[in-house]
Design a protein around this motif. Structure first.
Motif, PDB file in Angstrom:
ATOM      1  N   LEU A   1       2.278  15.194  -0.042  1.00  0.00           N
ATOM      2  CA  LEU A   1       2.360  16.636  -0.237  1.00  0.00           C
ATOM      3  C   LEU A   1       3.608  17.227   0.418  1.00  0.00           C
ATOM      4  O   LEU A   1       4.098  18.275  -0.017  1.00  0.00           O
ATOM      5  N   ARG A   2       4.137  16.561   1.439  1.00  0.00           N
ATOM      6  CA  ARG A   2       5.420  17.012   1.992  1.00  0.00           C
ATOM      7  C   ARG A   2       6.560  16.714   1.014  1.00  0.00           C
ATOM      8  O   ARG A   2       7.523  17.472   0.924  1.00  0.00           O
TER       9      ARG A   2
ATOM     10  N   ALA B   1      -1.073  18.953  -7.749  1.00  0.00           N
ATOM     11  CA  ALA B   1      -2.508  19.120  -7.981  1.00  0.00           C
ATOM     12  C   ALA B   1      -3.272  17.807  -7.881  1.00  0.00           C
ATOM     13  O   ALA B   1      -4.350  17.753  -7.269  1.00  0.00           O
ATOM     14  N   ASN B   2      -2.746  16.748  -8.486  1.00  0.00           N
ATOM     15  CA  ASN B   2      -3.467  15.473  -8.442  1.00  0.00           C
ATOM     16  C   ASN B   2      -3.575  14.933  -7.017  1.00  0.00           C
ATOM     17  O   ASN B   2      -4.585  14.324  -6.649  1.00  0.00           O
TER      18      ASN B   2
ATOM     19  N   SER C   1       9.566   8.928  -6.806  1.00  0.00           N
ATOM     20  CA  SER C   1       9.306   7.498  -6.666  1.00  0.00           C
ATOM     21  C   SER C   1       8.609   7.205  -5.339  1.00  0.00           C
ATOM     22  O   SER C   1       7.683   6.382  -5.270  1.00  0.00           O
ATOM     23  N   GLN C   2       9.086   7.858  -4.281  1.00  0.00           N
ATOM     24  CA  GLN C   2       8.439   7.685  -2.986  1.00  0.00           C
ATOM     25  C   GLN C   2       6.980   8.138  -3.037  1.00  0.00           C
ATOM     26  O   GLN C   2       6.084   7.456  -2.524  1.00  0.00           O
ATOM     27  N   ALA C   3       6.748   9.282  -3.674  1.00  0.00           N
ATOM     28  CA  ALA C   3       5.385   9.810  -3.771  1.00  0.00           C
ATOM     29  C   ALA C   3       4.486   8.865  -4.554  1.00  0.00           C
ATOM     30  O   ALA C   3       3.330   8.630  -4.171  1.00  0.00           O
ATOM     31  N   ALA C   4       5.005   8.305  -5.652  1.00  0.00           N
ATOM     32  CA  ALA C   4       4.215   7.382  -6.454  1.00  0.00           C
ATOM     33  C   ALA C   4       3.852   6.131  -5.666  1.00  0.00           C
ATOM     34  O   ALA C   4       2.728   5.631  -5.730  1.00  0.00           O
TER      35      ALA C   4
ATOM     36  N   LEU D   1      -5.612   1.893   0.489  1.00  0.00           N
ATOM     37  CA  LEU D   1      -6.228   2.147   1.782  1.00  0.00           C
ATOM     38  C   LEU D   1      -7.649   2.697   1.620  1.00  0.00           C
ATOM     39  O   LEU D   1      -8.572   2.300   2.342  1.00  0.00           O
ATOM     40  N   ARG D   2      -7.825   3.601   0.668  1.00  0.00           N
ATOM     41  CA  ARG D   2      -9.167   4.137   0.424  1.00  0.00           C
ATOM     42  C   ARG D   2     -10.114   3.031  -0.005  1.00  0.00           C
ATOM     43  O   ARG D   2     -11.253   2.952   0.457  1.00  0.00           O
ATOM     44  N   GLN D   3      -9.638   2.180  -0.897  1.00  0.00           N
ATOM     45  CA  GLN D   3     -10.485   1.083  -1.377  1.00  0.00           C
ATOM     46  C   GLN D   3     -10.830   0.110  -0.254  1.00  0.00           C
ATOM     47  O   GLN D   3     -11.889  -0.529  -0.293  1.00  0.00           O
ATOM     48  N   ALA D   4      -9.955   0.017   0.726  1.00  0.00           N
ATOM     49  CA  ALA D   4     -10.207  -0.852   1.880  1.00  0.00           C
ATOM     50  C   ALA D   4     -11.026  -0.153   2.957  1.00  0.00           C
ATOM     51  O   ALA D   4     -11.319  -0.750   4.002  1.00  0.00           O
ATOM     52  N   GLY D   5     -11.374   1.103   2.727  1.00  0.00           N
ATOM     53  CA  GLY D   5     -12.157   1.833   3.711  1.00  0.00           C
ATOM     54  C   GLY D   5     -11.354   2.468   4.816  1.00  0.00           C
ATOM     55  O   GLY D   5     -11.942   2.988   5.779  1.00  0.00           O
ATOM     56  N   ARG D   6     -10.034   2.457   4.705  1.00  0.00           N
ATOM     57  CA  ARG D   6      -9.182   3.033   5.753  1.00  0.00           C
ATOM     58  C   ARG D   6      -8.859   4.484   5.371  1.00  0.00           C
ATOM     59  O   ARG D   6      -7.745   4.845   4.978  1.00  0.00           O
ATOM     60  N   ILE D   7      -9.867   5.323   5.463  1.00  0.00           N
ATOM     61  CA  ILE D   7      -9.777   6.678   4.929  1.00  0.00           C
ATOM     62  C   ILE D   7      -8.794   7.531   5.734  1.00  0.00           C
ATOM     63  O   ILE D   7      -8.007   8.294   5.158  1.00  0.00           O
ATOM     64  N   ASP D   8      -8.821   7.409   7.052  1.00  0.00           N
ATOM     65  CA  ASP D   8      -7.911   8.220   7.873  1.00  0.00           C
ATOM     66  C   ASP D   8      -6.451   7.932   7.513  1.00  0.00           C
ATOM     67  O   ASP D   8      -5.632   8.858   7.423  1.00  0.00           O
ATOM     68  N   ASP D   9      -6.132   6.653   7.306  1.00  0.00           N
ATOM     69  CA  ASP D   9      -4.762   6.292   6.943  1.00  0.00           C
ATOM     70  C   ASP D   9      -4.409   6.823   5.561  1.00  0.00           C
ATOM     71  O   ASP D   9      -3.275   7.262   5.317  1.00  0.00           O
ATOM     72  N   ALA D  10      -5.372   6.779   4.645  1.00  0.00           N
ATOM     73  CA  ALA D  10      -5.119   7.308   3.301  1.00  0.00           C
ATOM     74  C   ALA D  10      -4.845   8.810   3.357  1.00  0.00           C
ATOM     75  O   ALA D  10      -3.922   9.316   2.704  1.00  0.00           O
ATOM     76  N   ILE D  11      -5.630   9.522   4.139  1.00  0.00           N
ATOM     77  CA  ILE D  11      -5.433  10.965   4.276  1.00  0.00           C
ATOM     78  C   ILE D  11      -4.042  11.267   4.830  1.00  0.00           C
ATOM     79  O   ILE D  11      -3.350  12.183   4.351  1.00  0.00           O
ATOM     80  N   ARG D  12      -3.623  10.493   5.814  1.00  0.00           N
ATOM     81  CA  ARG D  12      -2.278  10.682   6.374  1.00  0.00           C
ATOM     82  C   ARG D  12      -1.223  10.520   5.288  1.00  0.00           C
ATOM     83  O   ARG D  12      -0.268  11.316   5.210  1.00  0.00           O
ATOM     84  N   LEU D  13      -1.387   9.520   4.419  1.00  0.00           N
ATOM     85  CA  LEU D  13      -0.404   9.310   3.355  1.00  0.00           C
ATOM     86  C   LEU D  13      -0.435  10.437   2.325  1.00  0.00           C
ATOM     87  O   LEU D  13       0.611  10.843   1.816  1.00  0.00           O
ATOM     88  N   TYR D  14      -1.633  10.932   2.012  1.00  0.00           N
ATOM     89  CA  TYR D  14      -1.691  12.046   1.054  1.00  0.00           C
ATOM     90  C   TYR D  14      -0.956  13.270   1.592  1.00  0.00           C
ATOM     91  O   TYR D  14      -0.265  13.978   0.839  1.00  0.00           O
ATOM     92  N   HIS D  15      -1.065  13.511   2.884  1.00  0.00           N
ATOM     93  CA  HIS D  15      -0.320  14.633   3.464  1.00  0.00           C
ATOM     94  C   HIS D  15       1.188  14.362   3.405  1.00  0.00           C
ATOM     95  O   HIS D  15       1.985  15.295   3.198  1.00  0.00           O
ATOM     96  N   GLU D  16       1.581  13.109   3.560  1.00  0.00           N
ATOM     97  CA  GLU D  16       2.993  12.761   3.423  1.00  0.00           C
ATOM     98  C   GLU D  16       3.467  13.008   1.988  1.00  0.00           C
ATOM     99  O   GLU D  16       4.571  13.525   1.758  1.00  0.00           O
TER     100      GLU D  16
END
Length: 209
Positions: free
Chosen positions: A42-43, A49-50, A13-16, A25-40
């Protein structure tokens, strides 16, 4: 009072929730913040895979081609049948001047049995650019099998056959395409050209209007 364990959101649920936030964030252009969340994410869900695929997209949007490539390859390592990752990796490799690797990536997806029509479609385009028309034809035949009513796929197949000098067969395929999309000017012009080369001038004139 501390919340009970049962009341805490589980990792999925947290991951979703984080994935939805990362997309926003990506749609808003805040790519660095989006990348940080994707790494979270993955933790919370290692090797998902998605998420690796979406991380690759974010890195690509950021302009970090090397990290994007690594993320797409990691996604394919976890899910070899991830056609979207294969397609985006191939496009990235092509952008970096590595078309042979792009072709190999999509050929591997073809061997696994693609679920997305973009795999044979894009593979055929890369092969055609290298004038590997027989291989391009085979990819287009797979595309037509996946999308039998797609006039554009049939017209592309007709063009691949024409480039190999099989004009009668190409004419038949162009006619098949026109049956599905009668008013397409490009296909009518291509058919007219083939018919004229074959000496079928009355038919060529009718095709060209």
């Amino acid at each position: 009072m501390n919340p009970s364990v049962d009341s805490l959101p589980d990792a999925a649920s947290q991951a979703a929730a984080l994935a939805r936030e990362a997309l926003a964030l990506r749609q808003a252009g805040r790519i660095d913040d989006a990348i940080r969340l994707y790494h979270e994410i993955l933790r919370l869900s290692p090797g998902h895979a998605n998420t690796l695929f979406r991380l690759g997209n974010a890195y690509r949007q950021q302009g970090n081609a090397q990290q994007a490539e690594e993320s797409y390859r990691a996604a394919l390592g976890r899910d070899p049948a991830h056609d979207s990752a294969a397609g985006n990796l191939a496009a990235l490799l092509d952008e970096r001047g590595r078309i042979d690797e792009a072709i190999a990536t999509l050929q591997a997806a073809m061997e696994r049995g693609p679920r997305l029509a973009e795999v044979p479609n894009n593979l055929s385009a890369y092969l055609a650019r290298l004038r590997r028309h027989a291989e391009s034809e085979q990819a287009l035949r797979r595309l037509v099998a996946m999308r039998p009513d797609d006039a554009g796929a049939r017209a592309a197949l007709a063009s691949a056959v024409e480039r190999q000098g099989r004009l009668e067969e190409a004419a038949t395929l162009f006619f098949d395409a026109i049956e599905r999309r009668p008013d397409d000017p490009a296909t009518l012009a291509d058919l007219g050209s083939v018919l004229a080369t074959l000496g079928r001038l009355d038919e060529a004139g009718a095709a060209c209007g």
